[in-house]
Write an enzyme that holds these catalytic residues in place. Structure first.
Site, mmCIF file in Angstrom:
data_model
loop_
_atom_site.group_PDB
_atom_site.id
_atom_site.type_symbol
_atom_site.label_atom_id
_atom_site.label_comp_id
_atom_site.label_asym_id
_atom_site.label_seq_id
_atom_site.Cartn_x
_atom_site.Cartn_y
_atom_site.Cartn_z
ATOM 1 N N LYS A 9 -7.309 -4.677 -4.942
ATOM 2 C CA LYS A 9 -5.987 -5.015 -4.401
ATOM 3 C C LYS A 9 -5.905 -6.520 -4.201
ATOM 4 C CE LYS A 9 -4.968 -0.694 -1.993
ATOM 5 N NZ LYS A 9 -4.501 -0.084 -0.764
ATOM 6 N N GLU A 63 -7.990 15.716 6.484
ATOM 7 C CA GLU A 63 -8.884 16.752 6.995
ATOM 8 C C GLU A 63 -8.246 17.515 8.140
ATOM 9 O OE1 GLU A 63 -12.659 15.069 7.937
ATOM 10 O OE2 GLU A 63 -13.370 15.295 5.881
ATOM 11 N N ASP A 109 0.865 -1.155 0.000
ATOM 12 C CA ASP A 109 0.000 0.000 0.000
ATOM 13 C C ASP A 109 0.917 1.224 0.000
ATOM 14 O OD1 ASP A 109 -2.262 1.609 0.447
ATOM 15 O OD2 ASP A 109 -1.774 1.665 2.577
ATOM 16 N N ASP A 152 -6.685 -2.231 3.199
ATOM 17 C CA ASP A 152 -5.682 -3.236 2.824
ATOM 18 C C ASP A 152 -6.008 -4.614 3.377
ATOM 19 O OD1 ASP A 152 -4.116 -1.175 1.666
ATOM 20 O OD2 ASP A 152 -3.442 -0.631 3.663
ATOM 21 N N ARG A 154 -5.337 4.237 -8.102
ATOM 22 C CA ARG A 154 -6.797 4.338 -8.085
ATOM 23 C C ARG A 154 -7.446 2.975 -7.920
ATOM 24 N NH1 ARG A 154 -8.133 9.303 -7.229
ATOM 25 N NH2 ARG A 154 -7.548 10.858 -8.754
ATOM 26 N N GLY A 194 -4.523 4.024 -3.773
ATOM 27 C CA GLY A 194 -5.772 4.656 -4.158
ATOM 28 C C GLY A 194 -5.537 6.022 -4.787
ATOM 29 N N ASP A 195 -4.265 6.437 -4.852
ATOM 30 C CA ASP A 195 -3.960 7.784 -5.348
ATOM 31 C C ASP A 195 -4.061 7.888 -6.853
ATOM 32 O OD1 ASP A 195 -3.521 9.091 -3.022
ATOM 33 O OD2 ASP A 195 -1.451 8.389 -2.857
#
Lengths: 319, 1174
Positions: B876, B559, B440, B900, B870, B741-742
């Site tokens: 995964k 955040e 990851d 994950d 992405r 996921g980027d």
């Protein structure tokens, strides 16, 4: 005091720390050519002398072996040896002439040797009661002795196949008409006599059944003194075995002729087992056996050769 | 007894109840099966909700369908312990085997060993395990009892009285005070906070230490204050494992409103920062989410162990062959001596003596039966050919290895104070054979400590170059202002942007900046926690009297970073309740009503909040991923277009340096829009069915035609040592794949920064939007880069493996690093320029579901690096499965977040990082550690050691048992096939239990071929595991041949030695016992590569103990072997025989070993010599 204690504590701690990190100082042997050659040389240097010494000891032992099972059956009975040996009415005596080919020094051990006799058969090995041998009639858990356990609802003492099949050929040795003195005491292990076979256990009903397997015992002598039985009950490891019969405590000269008067009682004919009589002197190593010495010499010399080969290879192909 | 009168409770729902019960039963069974940790799976049982009558436990429980709050984690009671424990123990095949053998031995014709002796191994193992289990269960009982007897305040007889936890039932109203633990899952009715806010710590549940907020509904909160007699009805979903979801609604005072995850507090959490809460119990005892989640993840089996089982099969074939030889021999022997069985002195088939048994056969059942019994009894004698004890030995060895992995100081993370964890004890040796690492990115390669770096506001980039490292003058002016709020982290501020915010210039830019920061401050779920007392703070804060420290607690670190950034620019989020937020803008407190919040979800990839300003204007503030945001922007003017293009170019710029980006937008809502939305929103959020989908539709109403405000860029810092670790893994022949996921650009930039991608690599990028496009892209890549199809690829792989087999010369004159480089270079030449595959989640959807899988596989395996961006959590796992199902290679997945989990569970080895994203990954993992860089040490050092150790352990144990059994076998051939053993019963049993077991365990734990320094310096040494060097079929057969030779030597040397002698069976047995024990121990000693004190004690001690045991056994007069050892020990032949056996037996092995090491050394051997002889 406290300082050294603390220091010891600290040492202990660091030792433990090293232990957890798997970095304790350790001996890490590497088989370098030098080490290998040294190991082979060392082995060779130890083994060859030892081999030579043992070989010499073995060669010094004089041994006379005489097979008598076939010859001791008179000609007319040779077709059916089993019925001969089972027939009590026929006398079983037989004479053998042994020529001494080399000087034999006392004590000369007398063995009888049986071949193809599976004393190590599981059914046979199990058929005994060590408790009964020690405690006699008082002991009742003799079920392991089957199929030779009871005679008319009384436990046989000693019970079991092993005792039942006791060897019962007897030997007399005569040299120049004088009987050689044969010592038949102390042929069994002292530990067996003292602790395994009861001093107050008498074979009062031994071999009373219909089928008699082998030797009888004098019911007035306790088991601890029945040395033939004790020897017999040390079951042999292999199907060809010797058992000690006694010791001749006189020297035998070269070309002496020993006449053996024997009673050929024991039935090995039913399974074509051989019977032999063995007279043997002994050395510090025991009886005659070249194997150990030869093996040692062979292993020693091969490791010397290997050491040589590795040395050459090392010189030739140095890494 | 509760004597409440509940006349006021609603009765309208009673009608539906009876019918729902039947369905309830059905769905329960369905639910039990659904045990996956799939958090998206929002199963709702709208047909049969669980009905909870508030403060009316009797009515709630009148059907006895809900469990009480008593928990039981213990397995046994005093009465059930013995049967149940035995039952569970006999589930193991090994024990059944033991039992079967022991049972066989009890049959009279088969009694090979004495009865007690044959039961000894089984009883020994059973007792040890039972004591262990009993102790563990006793501890569980104790903790259960403590847990069940804790007390809580429960509303009884009109007042809160103490009640034991185990007596609490669903429907009761419970009051919890601060710092108390919640006894069961409760819906909040009211809290000490007037707005119904409560803070809880969910450490016990998911390991996150930050505080989470939970709200009581305003409707109930007020009435709880009024009086104790609350009544109402909650309809909620059936108990399930999902701790992140709760769907229910409540009927209260004629009102119906929804309840969600934020209204429930779960068992095991602790109440913090709140004086008290009152809640109604909805799930109790075993039905609580905490208890439902306590199930362990399925156990994995190591690959070496499965190979081992294959060889065990071979051993059982040997066993059967040997037994058949004995049986057939027995049959033939009996046949030949058929007529003599009544005359042989040593074999009597009938009772011989007078008595009732006379003439009957004694234990003789005819030749066929005797043959069969002979087969069975030889199985008993040869039982240890199947090394059952090996499984127990391996468990102990792995336990020891785990201890050393845990204790390794180099894998201790001092920052978080987390040491290495071994959560699974079955797969230690798999660590030495890993070929694929799936990693990851966020939190694994990077620290997941977000820092606000850049902002693009109104098409202008701030903060890229002119970051104020030193405090400028202007800064000092603002210092007073800023320092009112002490933040946890320092944030570098762009002075230009700050100035612009404080200038009272009218204009779009100023307004955009204002709204931009307002959105950052408002559009989130972060909770500000203001601590008033400054004295408890750091020394620095004491200098300012009125400083209030604000700690932002939130579930997403992004955040938190954004809110902190907003605060640094003067927009401080000050207070948050369910109904409103307070933002402090440069000292002016602005209260904003929150009309609704659409939380972030993976489909929309954005979050929005609808707020009403004090001047009654209503705005929707949105932030989200760029792909999802640009499509919903308003398309009006040219000016907007310009800004959009500028922002977009800024975004590409940000992501090219590895920053995480978010796009911020807002718009005003008209009254009509607001009304429509509000109506739909209320409907959707009270819905029990498909709430998520309905909310998504509602969100679409307001998330459209937005005005672009700007974009943010957050830096996700790389962890220490990541590039080095990846480089080392690559050199070790491990392929590192990054699944993130980027965005593609971010992924590539992170790939570059952690040296995964290098400049000389050819990048294959696959980002198709349809199946056809993906197919074309794949085919194109294939032809362009000359990737062979899979079967030709296999040949190539073989070739490659051979080339890998080329041993590296460390002793060479040239520097070894040069050699390594040269080797690497040669390999590269063969495959031309290294390839890197970059593929995105969209394409993976088409590829993994269609027949393109094999294409992807052939391309991916020929690439040096694979980057998947992405990707969704399940994808995964899909990628891991792609490799796992198509190759034999070991896969390892490493990650830190809940996303994950599926990947970690799918891979052969799952590694969890104890990071900031909670403990879900750790809970699912086999190993857990604090930092990614420890992976290098875990694989290269511990993996290597464990693999070498366990590989040797297995081979040695096969040998150890087989040599013993073969020795017995040869002897049985000399006993007329009668399965006599020359060894005493006790020696046979003790052989594998006492005489030889300890050294194997010690060596399996402590032996070590190379130091960790060497292993880390030459990662190529890891290839030994890839090549299966420590354990393979060839080694097995070589070992077996060696075993055969050694057993022959063991048997025949004494045989020749004592041929035609007066030796008795017990002396011979004693000689064999000692010889075999000394032999196997010296054999082991010859292979030990690191002798520490404990090894010496174990090896030489074992021989000593064997002698001691023999002396003891030979000193008991009732054994037939009495006094044997004393007789033997006085004879020189005995000692010379043992010496000869050892030397002759080990000579071939020694010779092969020496020749191999000197003339064909393995690279481990070379490295070892280099290390020691340096």
């Amino acid at each position: 005091m406290t300082d050294t204690d603390q220091e010891r504590d600290r040492n202990k701690e660091t030792a433990f720390y090293k232990f957890t990190q798997q970095t304790l100082p350790a001996c890490k042997p590497v088989l370098t050519p030098a080490w290998v050659i040294t190991i082979f040389l060392f082995t060779g240097c130890i083994f060859i002398p030892v081999g030579l010494v043992t070989l010499r000891a073995s060669r010094s032992v004089v041994e006379i072996v005489d097979r008598y099972d076939a010859e001791c059956v008179p000609e007319p009975f040779r077709i059916d040896k089993v019925s001969y040996v089972q027939d009590d009415s026929i006398p079983k005596n037989c004479s053998r002439f042994l020529k001494v080919h080399k000087y034999m020094k006392a004590p000369i051990y007398i063995y009888y040797q049986l071949d193809n006799y599976y004393q190590n058969h599981r059914r046979y090995v199990k058929s005994r009661s060590d408790q009964q041998l020690l405690h006699g009639r008082k002991y009742h858990g003799t079920s392991s002795c089957q199929p030779v356990e009871f005679n008319n609802d009384h436990a046989i003492v000693p019970c079991g196949l092993v005792a039942w099949s006791l060897f019962n050929d007897t030997f007399k040795f005569i040299r120049e008409r004088a009987e050689l003195k044969v010592n038949r005491k102390n042929i069994a292990w002292k530990s067996d006599r003292d602790h395994k076979f009861g001093k107050k256990v008498y074979p009062y009903n031994f071999q009373n059944g219909t089928l008699i397997g082998g030797g009888k015992l004098n019911p007035r002598i306790p088991l601890s003194d029945q040395e033939d039985l004790i020897v017999w009950m040390r079951i042999s490891a292999l199907p060809s075995f010797r058992k000690l019969y006694g010791r001749i405590e006189e020297d035998l000269d070269v070309d002496d002729v020993v006449v053996v008067h024997l009673m050929n009682n024991y039935n090995t004919y039913s399974f074509s087992g051989k019977k032999k009589l063995v007279l043997s002197t002994s050395s510090w190593l025991g009886g005659k056996n070249d194997f150990l010495g030869l093996a040692y010499v062979f292993v020693g010399s091969s490791s010397l050769i290997l050491a040589l080969v590795f040395m050459l290879l090392h010189l030739r192909y140095r890494r | 007894m509760e004597l409440h009168n509940n006349n006021n409770t609603c009765t309208t729902f009673d009608i539906s109840r009876g019918s729902s019960l039947v369905q309830d039963k059905l769905s329960k069974s369905r639910r039990v099966r659904n045990k996956s940790v799939d958090f998206d799976d929002n199963l709702l049982y709208s047909g049969n909700p669980r009905l909870i009558y508030i403060n009316d436990p009797r009515r709630t429980n009148d059907k006895y369908e809900f469990t009480g709050n008593e928990i039981r984690t213990s397995k046994y009671t005093l009465i059930t312990f013995l049967p149940k424990n035995l039952f569970i123990q006999f589930h193991r095949v090994a024990y059944l085997y033991f039992l079967a053998i022991a049972a066989l031995n009890q049959l009279p014709p088969l009694a090979v060993f004495g009865r007690t002796v044959s039961l000894f191994p089984l009883l020994f193992v059973l007792c040890v395990t039972a004591i262990k289990d009993g102790y563990e269960d006793w501890r569980r009982h104790r903790s259960d009892r403590n847990e069940n007897n804790r007390e809580a305040l429960v509303l009884q007889l009109g007042g809160f009285r103490l009640k034991k936890w185990k007596k609490i039932r669903a429907g009761e109203v419970v009051k919890i005070h601060a710092h108390e633990t919640i006894p069961c899952d409760m819906v909040l009715l009211g809290t000490s906070d007037p707005s119904g806010l409560a803070y809880i710590q969910t450490m016990n549940l998911d390991g996150e230490s930050n505080l989470k907020t939970r709200y009581a509904r305003q409707e109930t909160a007020s009435s709880v204050f009024e009086g104790c007699n609350v009544t109402g009805l909650i309809r909620c979903e059936q108990p399930n494992r999902n701790i992140y979801e709760f769907t229910a609604n409540m009927e209260f005072n004629e009102q119906k409103f929804p309840l969600s995850q934020s209204n429930i507090v779960l068992r095991g959490c602790q109440l913090k920062n709140t004086d008290w809460i009152i809640g109604v119990v909805v799930y109790a005892g075993q039905e609580t989410k905490a208890m439902l989640n306590s199930a362990v993840s399925p156990a994995k089996r190591s690959k070496l162990e499965s190979y081992m089982n294959r060889e065990t099969l071979w051993l059982s074939i040997f066993l059967l062959v040997m037994c058949s030889v004995v049986a057939v021999g027995m049959g033939l022997w009996l046949h030949r001596h058929k007529d003599k069985l009544d005359t042989l002195p040593y074999y009597r088939k009938r009772y011989l003596t007078n008595g009732k048994d006379k003439g009957k056969t004694y234990r003789y059942y005819g030749i066929p039966m005797e043959t069969f019994f002979s087969l069975l009894s030889s199985i008993i004698v040869f039982q240890i050919m199947i090394p059952i004890s090996l499984y127990i030995t391996m468990e102990l060895v792995r336990l020891g290895q785990s201890y050393f992995m845990i204790e390794d100081k180099h894998m201790y993370d001092s920052n978080s104070g987390s040491r290495f964890q071994c959560r699974s004890l079955n797969i230690n040796e798999d660590l030495g054979q890993v070929r694929y690492v799936f990693s990851d990115k966020t939190g694994t390669l990077t620290e997941n400590k977000m820092e606000f770096r850049n902002a693009s506001v109104h098409g202008k980039n701030y903060g890229s170059s002119n970051l104020t490292d030193d405090l400028s003058e202007e800064h000092n002016i603002r210092a007073v202002l800023r320092s009112r709020w002490k933040l946890k982290s320092e944030i570098s501020i762009d002075s230009e942007l700050l100035d612009m915010l404080h200038k009272d210039l009218p204009g779009d830019e100023r307004i955009a900046a204002h709204e931009f920061f307002l959105t950052l401050a408002a559009c989130n779920t972060v909770i500000p926690i203001v601590s008033q007392d400054t004295s408890s703070g750091h020394g620095r804060s004491e200098s300012w009297e009125d400083v209030e420290a604000i700690d932002y607690q939130g579930e997403s670190p992004d955040e938190q970073a954004l809110v902190s950034a907003a605060s640094a620019y003067g927009y401080t989020l000050f207070e948050r309740t369910s109904g409103h937020i307070v933002v402090d803008i440069n000292g002016n407190k602005l209260r904003l009503d929150v009309l609704g919040l659409h939380e972030f979800d993976s489909v929309r990839k954005r979050m929005s909040v609808v707020i009403r300003f004090p001047n009654n204007t209503v705005k929707v503030l949105v932030k989200g991923a760029d792909t999802s945001m640009f499509s919903i922007l308003a398309k009006d003017t040219e000016r907007d277009d310009q800004i959009r293009q500028a922002t977009q170019s800024h975004l590409t710029e940000y992501s090219s340096v590895g920053l995480r980006t978010l796009v911020v937008a807002a718009k005003d809502l008209t009254d009509a829009e607001l009304e429509l939305w509000q109506c739909r929103y209320e409907d959707a959020s009270t819905s029990l069915v498909d709430r998520a989908a309905k909310l998504r539709q509602t969100a679409a109403l307001v998330e459209c035609n937005l005005n672009l405000l700007g974009a943010t860029a957050i830096e996700d810092k790389l962890q220490d040592g990541v590039p080095e670790a990846i480089e080392a893994l690559r050199q070790a022949g491990i392929k590192v794949w990054v699944l993130t996921g980027d965005k593609q650009e971010t992924a590539i930039s992170i790939g570059l920064s952690c040296k995964l991608l290098t400049a000389d690599m050819q990048q294959i990028i696959i980002n198709g939007n349809s199946e056809e496009e993906c197919r074309n892209l794949l085919a194109d890549a294939k032809t362009r880069h000359g990737v062979q199809s899979s079967n030709r690829k296999k040949q190539n792989l073989k070739r490659k493996k051979n080339s890998e087999n080329g041993y590296l010369d460390i002793l060479d004159d040239t520097k070894s690093s040069n050699v390594l480089q040269r080797l690497a270079g040669r390999e590269e030449l063969a495959v031309r320029a290294p390839l890197a595959l970059i593929i995105d989640g969209n394409s993976l959807v088409y590829i993994l579901e269609k027949d393109l899988e094999s294409e992807l596989f052939s391309i991916a395996t020929s690439c040096r690096v694979v980057l998947c961006c992405r990707v969704a959590p399940l994808q995964k796992a899909g990628i891991v499965d792609l490799i796992k199902s198509r190759t034999d290679d070991m896969t390892l997945a490493i990650g830190d977040g809940a996303n994950d989990v599926s990947m970690i569970q799918m891979a052969d080895v799952g590694v969890g990082i104890c990071g900031q994203e909670g403990r879900q990954a750790v809970m699912a993992s086999d190993f857990a550690m604090g930092q990614f860089r420890f992976l290098k040490r875990l694989l290269l050092v511990h993996g290597h050691w464990n693999y070498q150790r366990v590989g040797y352990l297995v081979l040695y144990n096969f040998y150890r048992n087989a040599v013993f059994v073969l020795m017995l076998f040869w002897y049985i051939l000399c006993t007329a096939f009668s399965t006599t053993s020359a060894l005493t019963d006790w020696s046979s049993v003790f052989y594998s239990v006492i005489y030889t077991s300890v050294p194997t365990i010690v060596v399996g734990i402590l032996d070590k071929d190379l130091s960790h320094r060497t292993l880390l310096q030459y990662p190529k040494l890891y290839g030994a595991g890839h090549r299966h060097e420590a354990y393979n079929l060839q080694l097995f057969w070589i070992t077996m041949i060696d075993t055969l030779w050694q057993s022959l030597v063991l048997f025949y040397i004494p045989l020749f030695m004592y041929k035609e002698s007066s030796i008795d069976i017990w002396s011979m047995g004693s000689l064999w016992t000692i010889a075999v024990v000394v032999l196997v121990n010296i054999h082991l000693a010859m292979d030990i590569r690191r002798w520490v004190f404990i090894t010496h004690v174990a090896v030489w001690g074992s021989i000593m103990i064997t002698y001691a045991c023999m002396v003891v056994l030979d000193s008991i007069p009732i054994f037939p072997n009495y006094w044997t050892i004393y007789h033997l020990a006085t004879s020189p032949t005995y000692w010379l025989t043992i010496l000869l056996i050892i030397i002759v037996a080990l000579l071939p092995r020694f010779l092969v070993k020496v020749v191999h090491q000197i003339f064909w050394p393995s690279d481990i051997q070379i490295a070892r010599e280099a290390e020691i002889l340096r």
